[in-house]
Design a protein around this motif. Structure first.
Motif, PDB file in Angstrom:
ATOM      1  N   LEU A 163       0.927  -1.238  -0.070  1.00 17.77           N
ATOM      2  CA  LEU A 163      -0.200  -0.019  -0.210  1.00 17.77           C
ATOM      3  C   LEU A 163       1.001   1.414   0.173  1.00 17.77           C
ATOM      4  O   LEU A 163       1.175   1.823   0.989  1.00 17.77           O
ATOM      5  CB  LEU A 163      -0.900  -0.098   1.242  1.00 17.77           C
ATOM      6  CG  LEU A 163      -1.555  -1.433   1.503  1.00 17.77           C
ATOM      7  CD1 LEU A 163      -2.382  -1.399   2.796  1.00 17.77           C
ATOM      8  CD2 LEU A 163      -2.431  -1.635   0.107  1.00 17.77           C
ATOM      9  N   ALA A 164       1.508   1.459  -1.180  1.00 18.88           N
ATOM     10  CA  ALA A 164       2.420   2.506  -1.356  1.00 18.88           C
ATOM     11  C   ALA A 164       2.187   3.627  -2.298  1.00 18.88           C
ATOM     12  O   ALA A 164       2.728   3.624  -3.608  1.00 18.88           O
ATOM     13  CB  ALA A 164       3.954   1.823  -1.779  1.00 18.88           C
ATOM     14  N   PRO A 165       1.363   4.387  -1.912  1.00 19.58           N
ATOM     15  CA  PRO A 165       0.948   5.203  -3.094  1.00 19.58           C
ATOM     16  C   PRO A 165       2.173   6.552  -3.506  1.00 19.58           C
ATOM     17  O   PRO A 165       2.169   6.711  -4.452  1.00 19.58           O
ATOM     18  CB  PRO A 165      -0.071   6.091  -2.221  1.00 19.58           C
ATOM     19  CG  PRO A 165      -0.087   5.773  -1.021  1.00 19.58           C
ATOM     20  CD  PRO A 165       0.616   4.505  -0.872  1.00 19.58           C
ATOM     21  N   TYR A 166       2.992   6.694  -2.464  1.00 14.90           N
ATOM     22  CA  TYR A 166       3.845   7.496  -2.923  1.00 14.90           C
ATOM     23  C   TYR A 166       5.061   6.982  -3.627  1.00 14.90           C
ATOM     24  O   TYR A 166       5.435   7.527  -4.694  1.00 14.90           O
ATOM     25  CB  TYR A 166       4.837   8.267  -1.630  1.00 14.90           C
ATOM     26  CG  TYR A 166       3.963   8.882  -0.584  1.00 14.90           C
ATOM     27  CD1 TYR A 166       3.287  10.346  -1.034  1.00 14.90           C
ATOM     28  CD2 TYR A 166       3.421   8.463   0.449  1.00 14.90           C
ATOM     29  CE1 TYR A 166       2.649  11.113  -0.400  1.00 14.90           C
ATOM     30  CE2 TYR A 166       2.623   9.399   1.077  1.00 14.90           C
ATOM     31  CZ  TYR A 166       2.166  10.624   0.724  1.00 14.90           C
ATOM     32  OH  TYR A 166       1.301  11.431   1.825  1.00 14.90           O
ATOM     33  N   CYS A 167       5.250   5.778  -3.486  1.00 16.70           N
ATOM     34  CA  CYS A 167       6.447   5.066  -4.530  1.00 16.70           C
ATOM     35  C   CYS A 167       5.505   4.879  -5.657  1.00 16.70           C
ATOM     36  O   CYS A 167       6.408   4.975  -6.782  1.00 16.70           O
ATOM     37  CB  CYS A 167       6.583   3.827  -3.719  1.00 16.70           C
ATOM     38  SG  CYS A 167       7.937   3.995  -2.194  1.00 16.70           S
ATOM     39  N   GLU A 168       4.371   4.476  -5.794  1.00 15.35           N
ATOM     40  CA  GLU A 168       3.876   4.158  -6.944  1.00 15.35           C
ATOM     41  C   GLU A 168       3.837   5.236  -7.873  1.00 15.35           C
ATOM     42  O   GLU A 168       3.734   5.306  -9.120  1.00 15.35           O
ATOM     43  CB  GLU A 168       2.322   3.692  -6.847  1.00 15.35           C
ATOM     44  CG  GLU A 168       2.412   2.241  -6.298  1.00 15.35           C
ATOM     45  CD  GLU A 168       3.148   1.072  -7.449  1.00 15.35           C
ATOM     46  OE1 GLU A 168       2.948   1.107  -8.403  1.00 15.35           O
ATOM     47  OE2 GLU A 168       4.018   0.251  -6.667  1.00 15.35           O
ATOM     48  N   ALA A 169       3.556   6.454  -7.391  1.00 20.32           N
ATOM     49  CA  ALA A 169       3.564   7.551  -8.050  1.00 20.32           C
ATOM     50  C   ALA A 169       4.862   8.119  -8.896  1.00 20.32           C
ATOM     51  O   ALA A 169       4.608   9.027  -9.610  1.00 20.32           O
ATOM     52  CB  ALA A 169       3.097   9.028  -7.061  1.00 20.32           C
ATOM     53  N   ALA A 170       5.636   7.326  -8.404  1.00 20.13           N
ATOM     54  CA  ALA A 170       6.999   7.726  -9.244  1.00 20.13           C
ATOM     55  C   ALA A 170       6.982   7.313 -10.776  1.00 20.13           C
ATOM     56  O   ALA A 170       7.637   7.779 -11.604  1.00 20.13           O
ATOM     57  CB  ALA A 170       8.150   6.740  -8.582  1.00 20.13           C
ATOM     58  N   THR A 171       6.119   6.390 -11.056  1.00 18.97           N
ATOM     59  CA  THR A 171       5.850   5.943 -12.388  1.00 18.97           C
ATOM     60  C   THR A 171       4.382   5.907 -12.773  1.00 18.97           C
ATOM     61  O   THR A 171       3.838   5.500 -13.929  1.00 18.97           O
ATOM     62  CB  THR A 171       6.267   4.473 -12.573  1.00 18.97           C
ATOM     63  OG1 THR A 171       5.789   3.635 -11.670  1.00 18.97           O
ATOM     64  CG2 THR A 171       7.851   4.548 -12.512  1.00 18.97           C
ATOM     65  N   ALA A 172       3.600   6.799 -11.805  1.00 21.51           N
ATOM     66  CA  ALA A 172       2.009   6.762 -12.302  1.00 21.51           C
ATOM     67  C   ALA A 172       1.682   8.002 -11.981  1.00 21.51           C
ATOM     68  O   ALA A 172       2.375   9.068 -11.681  1.00 21.51           O
ATOM     69  CB  ALA A 172       1.201   5.794 -11.378  1.00 21.51           C
ATOM     70  N   ASP A 173       0.341   8.331 -12.146  1.00 19.84           N
ATOM     71  CA  ASP A 173      -0.330   9.653 -12.093  1.00 19.84           C
ATOM     72  C   ASP A 173      -0.369   9.964 -10.637  1.00 19.84           C
ATOM     73  O   ASP A 173      -0.724   9.053  -9.849  1.00 19.84           O
ATOM     74  CB  ASP A 173      -1.638   9.614 -12.645  1.00 19.84           C
ATOM     75  CG  ASP A 173      -2.476  10.964 -12.699  1.00 19.84           C
ATOM     76  OD1 ASP A 173      -2.261  11.654 -11.728  1.00 19.84           O
ATOM     77  OD2 ASP A 173      -3.114  11.215 -13.731  1.00 19.84           O
ATOM     78  N   PRO A 174       0.282  10.918 -10.372  1.00 21.32           N
ATOM     79  CA  PRO A 174      -0.012  11.487  -8.709  1.00 21.32           C
ATOM     80  C   PRO A 174      -1.037  11.553  -8.219  1.00 21.32           C
ATOM     81  O   PRO A 174      -1.451  11.390  -7.136  1.00 21.32           O
ATOM     82  CB  PRO A 174       0.773  13.002  -8.802  1.00 21.32           C
ATOM     83  CG  PRO A 174       1.495  13.000 -10.004  1.00 21.32           C
ATOM     84  CD  PRO A 174       0.822  12.194 -11.041  1.00 21.32           C
ATOM     85  N   ALA A 175      -2.170  11.483  -9.034  1.00 21.56           N
ATOM     86  CA  ALA A 175      -3.774  11.428  -8.534  1.00 21.56           C
ATOM     87  C   ALA A 175      -3.723  10.212  -7.703  1.00 21.56           C
ATOM     88  O   ALA A 175      -4.880  10.112  -7.076  1.00 21.56           O
ATOM     89  CB  ALA A 175      -4.622  11.530  -9.858  1.00 21.56           C
ATOM     90  N   ILE A 176      -3.097   9.065  -7.812  1.00 23.16           N
ATOM     91  CA  ILE A 176      -3.288   8.007  -7.011  1.00 23.16           C
ATOM     92  C   ILE A 176      -2.871   8.229  -5.605  1.00 23.16           C
ATOM     93  O   ILE A 176      -3.245   7.338  -4.592  1.00 23.16           O
ATOM     94  CB  ILE A 176      -2.551   6.765  -7.658  1.00 23.16           C
ATOM     95  CG1 ILE A 176      -0.985   6.813  -7.283  1.00 23.16           C
ATOM     96  CG2 ILE A 176      -2.721   6.574  -9.179  1.00 23.16           C
ATOM     97  CD1 ILE A 176      -0.315   5.596  -7.647  1.00 23.16           C
ATOM     98  N   ILE A 177      -2.202   9.159  -5.243  1.00 25.37           N
ATOM     99  CA  ILE A 177      -1.604   9.431  -3.804  1.00 25.37           C
ATOM    100  C   ILE A 177      -2.978   9.362  -2.612  1.00 25.37           C
ATOM    101  O   ILE A 177      -2.827   8.494  -1.946  1.00 25.37           O
ATOM    102  CB  ILE A 177      -0.707  10.397  -3.752  1.00 25.37           C
ATOM    103  CG1 ILE A 177       0.557  10.143  -4.538  1.00 25.37           C
ATOM    104  CG2 ILE A 177      -0.346  10.667  -1.978  1.00 25.37           C
ATOM    105  CD1 ILE A 177       1.705  11.411  -4.763  1.00 25.37           C
ATOM    106  N   GLU A 178      -3.801  10.461  -3.020  1.00 21.44           N
ATOM    107  CA  GLU A 178      -4.842  10.402  -1.883  1.00 21.44           C
ATOM    108  C   GLU A 178      -5.707   9.379  -1.764  1.00 21.44           C
ATOM    109  O   GLU A 178      -6.173   8.945  -0.828  1.00 21.44           O
ATOM    110  CB  GLU A 178      -5.433  11.787  -2.247  1.00 21.44           C
ATOM    111  CG  GLU A 178      -4.728  13.182  -1.865  1.00 21.44           C
ATOM    112  CD  GLU A 178      -4.018  13.376  -0.465  1.00 21.44           C
ATOM    113  OE1 GLU A 178      -4.786  12.834   0.427  1.00 21.44           O
ATOM    114  OE2 GLU A 178      -2.918  13.644  -0.405  1.00 21.44           O
ATOM    115  N   PRO A 179      -6.144   8.906  -2.964  1.00 26.39           N
ATOM    116  CA  PRO A 179      -7.001   7.792  -2.817  1.00 26.39           C
ATOM    117  C   PRO A 179      -6.152   6.513  -2.273  1.00 26.39           C
ATOM    118  O   PRO A 179      -6.975   5.675  -1.589  1.00 26.39           O
ATOM    119  CB  PRO A 179      -7.466   7.546  -4.330  1.00 26.39           C
ATOM    120  CG  PRO A 179      -7.262   8.592  -4.996  1.00 26.39           C
ATOM    121  CD  PRO A 179      -6.068   9.524  -4.241  1.00 26.39           C
ATOM    122  N   GLY A 180      -5.042   6.372  -2.739  1.00 26.75           N
ATOM    123  CA  GLY A 180      -3.995   5.194  -2.167  1.00 26.75           C
ATOM    124  C   GLY A 180      -3.954   5.378  -0.270  1.00 26.75           C
ATOM    125  O   GLY A 180      -4.187   4.476   0.400  1.00 26.75           O
TER     126      GLY A 180
END
Length: 320
Positions: A48-65
């Motif tokens: 459950l790593a929204p900040y790490c995933e945002a390295a290669t994904a849309d930063p919009a995933i951070i808050e939902p994550g």
């Protein structure tokens, strides 16, 4: 009125549990004969790593994550121990680039790394620590959701090959991944290895940045580690390839040589559904709602999108 949820992967189970918690009658149809059979969710890392995933994904995933972490913590065991990102000294530029593309981390020196993960002492000079991230065991989480649905009066039908067309007059949520009726889906193959090591101990997920074999290693109970995962643009099903197995295990050895003596418990591969932007979608056509496209963010984003799917269904029922 019964709501039919198609698919017992993480999308279907999170949607079904939300609807059941709202007091709705839910029937989950799963083509497999048992939980996890042929399901990409069963092979997930559970990070459950929204900040790490945002390295290669849309930063919009951070808050939902981040909201997703709370969803899981309210229902299943969740380890809130953060994520450690490392790179060998020769790959220090990769670590700097990762830091520039992400947020909510702090830089660790060798002593800081050793303080978090004593078994990695002396092996890396710098790392990044993402304190607000977490992880869970996907298989334990899925089994817990199944019990929760059943405890709330829901039904799970294993070996049920239900199709939306056969339920045209019913309220349906299609969560069947690549088989869902959603144009534009493609398959992204991921491969993993489960090992047991008595020589290595980790308290949190570790991501190793490597120019050829970037991996993550997620600890589970009883000395078990999930090592993943390749990302291959392919819908080919079938076992893990020799090349992928060698790359994953070589990268684990690069993290800690103690993994050389680990027992290989399981290998696996599955195709994850993804749209062109790699973000999931909830769509609606008549009384049918479709939720798919979780890509590699299944456990991270399923709570948010299942909430959207459940709200769409409840709106349909109120309008009926």
């Amino acid at each position: 009125m019964v709501i039919h949820v198609l698919g017992a992967g993480v999308a279907g189970l999170t949607t079904a549990v939300r609807l059941a918690e709202e007091g709705r009658a839910v029937v989950v149809h799963e083509a497999a004969t048992e939980l996890g059979q042929r399901a990409a969710s069963w092979l997930a890392g559970g990070m459950l790593a929204p900040y790490c995933e945002a390295a290669t994904a849309d930063p919009a995933i951070i808050e939902p994550g981040l909201r997703g972490i709370d969803f899981w913590a309210d229902r299943v065991p969740v380890e809130r121990r953060g994520t450690l990102v490392l790179a060998a000294p020769r790959d220090a530029a990769d670590l700097r680039q990762f830091a520039a593309r992400t947020e909510a981390h702090r830089l660790l020196d060798a002593d800081g790394i050793a303080a978090f993960e004593p078994d990695l002492a002396g092996r890396f000079r710098q790392g990044l620590f993402f304190e607000d991230e977490a992880h869970l065991d996907p298989r334990q989480a899925m089994a817990t959701l199944v019990r929760r649905i059943q405890d709330l009066g829901g039904t799970l039908l294993w070996g049920s090959q239900a199709e939306p067309a056969a339920l045209s007059s019913e309220t349906v949520v299609d969560c069947r991944g690549l088989k869902a009726h959603a144009p534009g889906l493609r398959g992204v193959r991921g491969e993993m290895v489960l090992v047991r090591s008595r020589d290595v101990s980790l308290a949190r997920p570790v991501r190793l940045l490597h120019p050829r074999w970037p991996i993550y290693i997620v600890p589970r109970e009883d000395g078990v580690f999930m090592i993943g995962a390749t990302m291959i643009e392919s819908e080919r099903d079938g076992p893990i390839t020799l090349r992928s197995a060698v790359e994953l295990l070589t990268a684990a050895f690069a993290l800690h040589p103690g993994f050389a003596e680990a027992e290989i418990l399981e290998t696996g591969a599955a195709c994850r559904p993804a749209f062109s932007d790699n973000l999931p979608r909830v769509t609606q056509s008549g009384r049918h709602v479709c939720f798919t496209g979780l890509y590699r963010h299944g456990f991270l984003l399923a709570p948010e999108l299942s909430g959207q799917a459940a709200r769409a269904v409840l709106s349909l029922m109120e309008a009926a």
